[in-house]
Structure formats: C-alpha cells, structure tokens
Design a protein around this motif. Sequence first.
Motif, PDB file in Angstrom:
ATOM      1  N   GLY A  90      41.954 -27.031 -19.687  1.00  0.00           N
ATOM      2  CA  GLY A  90      41.327 -28.247 -19.200  1.00  0.00           C
ATOM      3  C   GLY A  90      39.998 -28.466 -19.900  1.00  0.00           C
ATOM      4  N   GLU A  91      39.756 -29.690 -20.334  1.00  0.00           N
ATOM      5  CA  GLU A  91      38.513 -30.002 -21.040  1.00  0.00           C
ATOM      6  C   GLU A  91      38.288 -31.503 -21.042  1.00  0.00           C
ATOM      7  OE1 GLU A  91      39.147 -29.513 -25.581  1.00  0.00           O
ATOM      8  OE2 GLU A  91      40.642 -28.184 -24.658  1.00  0.00           O
ATOM      9  N   ILE A  92      37.237 -31.969 -21.691  1.00  0.00           N
ATOM     10  CA  ILE A  92      37.034 -33.399 -21.871  1.00  0.00           C
ATOM     11  C   ILE A  92      37.018 -33.722 -23.358  1.00  0.00           C
ATOM     12  CG2 ILE A  92      35.813 -33.724 -19.684  1.00  0.00           C
ATOM     13  CD1 ILE A  92      33.198 -33.893 -21.300  1.00  0.00           C
ATOM     14  N   ALA A  93      37.325 -34.985 -23.643  1.00  0.00           N
ATOM     15  CA  ALA A  93      37.321 -35.475 -25.014  1.00  0.00           C
ATOM     16  C   ALA A  93      36.360 -36.652 -25.123  1.00  0.00           C
ATOM     17  CB  ALA A  93      38.722 -35.892 -25.440  1.00  0.00           C
ATOM     18  N   PHE A  94      35.782 -36.818 -26.285  1.00  0.00           N
ATOM     19  CA  PHE A  94      34.823 -37.893 -26.550  1.00  0.00           C
ATOM     20  C   PHE A  94      35.474 -38.926 -27.473  1.00  0.00           C
ATOM     21  CE2 PHE A  94      32.333 -34.409 -25.155  1.00  0.00           C
ATOM     22  CZ  PHE A  94      31.067 -34.846 -24.792  1.00  0.00           C
ATOM     23  N   ARG A  95      35.412 -40.201 -27.068  1.00  0.00           N
ATOM     24  CA  ARG A  95      35.837 -41.279 -27.958  1.00  0.00           C
ATOM     25  C   ARG A  95      34.601 -41.743 -28.723  1.00  0.00           C
ATOM     26  NH1 ARG A  95      40.735 -42.520 -29.544  1.00  0.00           N
ATOM     27  NH2 ARG A  95      41.481 -42.669 -27.374  1.00  0.00           N
ATOM     28  N   ILE A  96      34.638 -41.549 -30.025  1.00  0.00           N
ATOM     29  CA  ILE A  96      33.463 -41.818 -30.863  1.00  0.00           C
ATOM     30  C   ILE A  96      33.491 -43.264 -31.371  1.00  0.00           C
ATOM     31  CG2 ILE A  96      32.184 -41.095 -32.902  1.00  0.00           C
ATOM     32  CD1 ILE A  96      32.251 -39.043 -30.605  1.00  0.00           C
ATOM     33  N   GLY A  97      32.389 -43.975 -31.156  1.00  0.00           N
ATOM     34  CA  GLY A  97      32.334 -45.390 -31.503  1.00  0.00           C
ATOM     35  C   GLY A  97      31.779 -45.694 -32.872  1.00  0.00           C
ATOM     36  N   ARG A  98      31.100 -44.749 -33.474  1.00  0.00           N
ATOM     37  CA  ARG A  98      30.591 -44.950 -34.845  1.00  0.00           C
ATOM     38  C   ARG A  98      30.639 -43.636 -35.588  1.00  0.00           C
ATOM     39  NH1 ARG A  98      25.490 -42.815 -35.052  1.00  0.00           N
ATOM     40  NH2 ARG A  98      24.278 -42.740 -33.109  1.00  0.00           N
ATOM     41  N   ASP A  99      30.639 -43.707 -36.913  1.00  0.00           N
ATOM     42  CA  ASP A  99      30.741 -42.503 -37.727  1.00  0.00           C
ATOM     43  C   ASP A  99      29.603 -41.533 -37.426  1.00  0.00           C
ATOM     44  OD1 ASP A  99      32.866 -43.777 -38.882  1.00  0.00           O
ATOM     45  OD2 ASP A  99      31.921 -44.096 -40.838  1.00  0.00           O
ATOM     46  N   LEU A 100      29.953 -40.252 -37.380  1.00  0.00           N
ATOM     47  CA  LEU A 100      28.964 -39.188 -37.197  1.00  0.00           C
ATOM     48  C   LEU A 100      29.138 -38.180 -38.327  1.00  0.00           C
ATOM     49  CD1 LEU A 100      29.080 -38.276 -33.389  1.00  0.00           C
ATOM     50  CD2 LEU A 100      27.107 -39.173 -34.619  1.00  0.00           C
ATOM     51  N   SER A 101      28.087 -37.941 -39.074  1.00  0.00           N
ATOM     52  CA  SER A 101      28.191 -36.965 -40.158  1.00  0.00           C
ATOM     53  C   SER A 101      26.817 -36.405 -40.479  1.00  0.00           C
ATOM     54  CB  SER A 101      28.791 -37.611 -41.413  1.00  0.00           C
ATOM     55  OG  SER A 101      27.956 -38.661 -41.886  1.00  0.00           O
ATOM     56  N   GLY A 102      26.835 -35.245 -41.119  1.00  0.00           N
ATOM     57  CA  GLY A 102      25.598 -34.627 -41.560  1.00  0.00           C
ATOM     58  C   GLY A 102      25.295 -33.319 -40.854  1.00  0.00           C
ATOM     59  N   SER A 103      24.450 -32.542 -41.475  1.00  0.00           N
ATOM     60  CA  SER A 103      24.127 -31.208 -40.970  1.00  0.00           C
ATOM     61  C   SER A 103      23.075 -31.225 -39.873  1.00  0.00           C
ATOM     62  CB  SER A 103      23.627 -30.340 -42.127  1.00  0.00           C
ATOM     63  OG  SER A 103      22.473 -30.926 -42.737  1.00  0.00           O
ATOM     64  N   ALA A 104      22.570 -32.407 -39.516  1.00  0.00           N
ATOM     65  CA  ALA A 104      21.512 -32.490 -38.505  1.00  0.00           C
ATOM     66  C   ALA A 104      21.959 -33.238 -37.256  1.00  0.00           C
ATOM     67  CB  ALA A 104      20.276 -33.162 -39.098  1.00  0.00           C
ATOM     68  N   VAL A 105      23.257 -33.470 -37.078  1.00  0.00           N
ATOM     69  CA  VAL A 105      23.756 -34.187 -35.907  1.00  0.00           C
ATOM     70  C   VAL A 105      23.431 -33.405 -34.639  1.00  0.00           C
ATOM     71  CG1 VAL A 105      25.830 -35.014 -34.719  1.00  0.00           C
ATOM     72  CG2 VAL A 105      25.591 -35.342 -37.180  1.00  0.00           C
ATOM     73  N   THR A 106      22.934 -34.094 -33.619  1.00  0.00           N
ATOM     74  CA  THR A 106      22.548 -33.465 -32.360  1.00  0.00           C
ATOM     75  C   THR A 106      23.464 -33.924 -31.221  1.00  0.00           C
ATOM     76  OG1 THR A 106      21.041 -35.239 -31.704  1.00  0.00           O
ATOM     77  CG2 THR A 106      20.142 -33.486 -33.114  1.00  0.00           C
ATOM     78  N   ALA A 107      23.346 -33.242 -30.093  1.00  0.00           N
ATOM     79  CA  ALA A 107      24.105 -33.635 -28.911  1.00  0.00           C
ATOM     80  C   ALA A 107      23.743 -35.052 -28.482  1.00  0.00           C
ATOM     81  CB  ALA A 107      23.846 -32.645 -27.776  1.00  0.00           C
ATOM     82  N   GLN A 108      22.476 -35.420 -28.596  1.00  0.00           N
ATOM     83  CA  GLN A 108      22.075 -36.782 -28.233  1.00  0.00           C
ATOM     84  C   GLN A 108      22.706 -37.798 -29.163  1.00  0.00           C
ATOM     85  OE1 GLN A 108      20.257 -37.566 -25.377  1.00  0.00           O
ATOM     86  NE2 GLN A 108      21.138 -39.554 -25.929  1.00  0.00           N
ATOM     87  N   ASP A 109      22.808 -37.470 -30.451  1.00  0.00           N
ATOM     88  CA  ASP A 109      23.488 -38.360 -31.399  1.00  0.00           C
ATOM     89  C   ASP A 109      24.930 -38.592 -30.955  1.00  0.00           C
ATOM     90  OD1 ASP A 109      21.253 -38.499 -33.070  1.00  0.00           O
ATOM     91  OD2 ASP A 109      21.906 -36.771 -34.261  1.00  0.00           O
ATOM     92  N   VAL A 110      25.573 -37.524 -30.507  1.00  0.00           N
ATOM     93  CA  VAL A 110      26.960 -37.631 -30.043  1.00  0.00           C
ATOM     94  C   VAL A 110      27.046 -38.545 -28.834  1.00  0.00           C
ATOM     95  CG1 VAL A 110      28.890 -36.366 -29.015  1.00  0.00           C
ATOM     96  CG2 VAL A 110      27.662 -35.411 -30.981  1.00  0.00           C
ATOM     97  N   LEU A 111      26.175 -38.343 -27.849  1.00  0.00           N
ATOM     98  CA  LEU A 111      26.197 -39.176 -26.646  1.00  0.00           C
ATOM     99  C   LEU A 111      25.919 -40.634 -26.983  1.00  0.00           C
ATOM    100  CD1 LEU A 111      24.317 -36.787 -24.195  1.00  0.00           C
ATOM    101  CD2 LEU A 111      26.745 -37.375 -24.150  1.00  0.00           C
ATOM    102  N   ASP A 112      25.009 -40.875 -27.917  1.00  0.00           N
ATOM    103  CA  ASP A 112      24.682 -42.246 -28.314  1.00  0.00           C
ATOM    104  C   ASP A 112      25.862 -42.923 -29.010  1.00  0.00           C
ATOM    105  OD1 ASP A 112      22.150 -41.900 -27.288  1.00  0.00           O
ATOM    106  OD2 ASP A 112      21.200 -41.516 -29.242  1.00  0.00           O
TER     107      ASP A 112
END
Length: 283
Positions: A109-131
């Motif tokens: 059991g887990e959750i999945a995130f539907r991503i609305g815009r491209d996310l890339s790079g070595s500095a991506v943060t949890a806040q970037d993901v939520l945004d």
Amino acid sequence: MTAVASTLLRDLAVELWEAARTRRPVPPLSVRHPGLDLADAYAIQREIRALELAGGARLTGLKIGATSEAIQRMFAIDHPDFGYLTDRMLLPDGVALDVRTFIAPKVEGEIAFRIGRDLSGSAVTAQDVLDATTEVCPVLEVLDSRIEAWKISLVDTVADNASSAAVVVGAGVPPDTTDLAAARMVLRIGDAGHSTDASAVAEHTGYGSAVMGHPAESVACLARILAGFGTGISAGELVLAGSWSDAVDLVPGQAVHASFGVLGSVSMTTIDREVSAGGVATG
C-alpha cells in the motif's frame, strides 16, 4: 561497454521479458553473472522497456522502490531503485485480479503523485514535487519477481523493473489535503468470502513518514537519481512513491483494502481464473 557485454545484456532482458509471459522464473542474474553492476541492471531494464513499447505498451509513469526500512529489510536491499509503469500495468479500483497471471505476487500500500509539470535536475526538493503535483492517489502496487523464489539482490530487482507488475489506482485528491508524512495507512487483507469477519482479516499499518521521512521526498529523490541518467519526471506521469509497510503475499480468494484516511482508499480482490469467471488478466 563491449559488444559482447551489450549482447549479454540484451539476452538477459529477453530472458526476463519471456519469464514474465510464461510465468517461469529464472535463476538470479547476479549469481550467474557476478560481474553485473547497477549500470548494467538499468541497461537490462531499458531493453525490457523497449520490448514492451515495441509490443504496443505506452509509458505512463515511474516507481521508486526500496524507500522504507521495512522493504529494505524484507529484501536485503539498502539503496532506492526505480522502474517504469505502462498503461497495461494500471488497473482500476475494485478490480478482480487473476493471480495466475503472476509468478509469486505480493502487494504493497502506498500513494502515487500525478505530476503536472516536468521535474528534473540534481537539486529537486520535496517542495518542488508538491508544487508540481496535481493530485495524489492511494494505490496498491502488485509486485512480482521474475527471479526464482525472490532471491534478489539490488542488481536483480533493478533489471527486473524494480519487481513491479501492476498498480491498482484509487481516486485522486489534492496534495494539500493533509500532511502526507503524518497520514496513516491501514492495509487489510482477508478472505474475500468472509470480509466482514474481523478474525479473518490481517492488518498492516504504516505512516507516510516511513517513506524517506515524507513521500514527496521520495519522489524528489527519484528525480535526482534520474538526473544522473540525463532524464527526469515528465508532466502527466504517475509516480509511485514507495511502500508504507511490508509487502504481503497474494493468493486467490483475498479481499485487499488500503485506507489512507482523508486521502481515500483503494481495494481489489484476488481470483483464480479456473474457479471464477470474468477475471481480469494482467499478463
């Protein structure tokens, strides 16, 4: 990489791809070829993905695995890995799943995130993901190993698409519905014919914090790992963030239900096509 090595990796990819279709597991790759490293394993995974796409499948997302201590202990793996999702792997909430289409299935059991815009790079943060997230969905990930008896090392599971097989997806809610780290999951598995009998139901609980402290951090970790491969998470993709508790064996005749409080719930039943008509095959 030598031409001989490339040929070997392609041969191993075909072997795993055929194992999934015939439901005949193969001995661990890491034992037969101890020189294989993590880069080789991901190369094998890419070859399998290419075979899937050539067969008409469509990429729909990604998964990051081995993100919780429970799963790392269970499979003796100490490093997150990732795999891909296709449209053929995604199943609706409430599905009747034919377990004969797998080798040795387990469920998480887990959750999945539907991503609305491209996310890339070595500095991506949890806040970037939520945004970047449009919704989070409760899911049941069905794991399966094309490796005999789940005798897997990190190399084996990575080559085998992070042991992913199918995903049952529940209804999505906004990512700010609640604190995802504090959210609680209750995974209930019991006899489908006696689902109201509490004594016949096993419960497994977990919290979002089990997944690298916060499920969004897990997705950010995936983005950072992908940066090392020159890629990232694309807009529209569904990303599984990792299990909140142990993986549990699946057998015919089970009712499986995961509740995440205000985040919603997701369920399925398991059947055997020989005794139940109308089953959903995933292979």
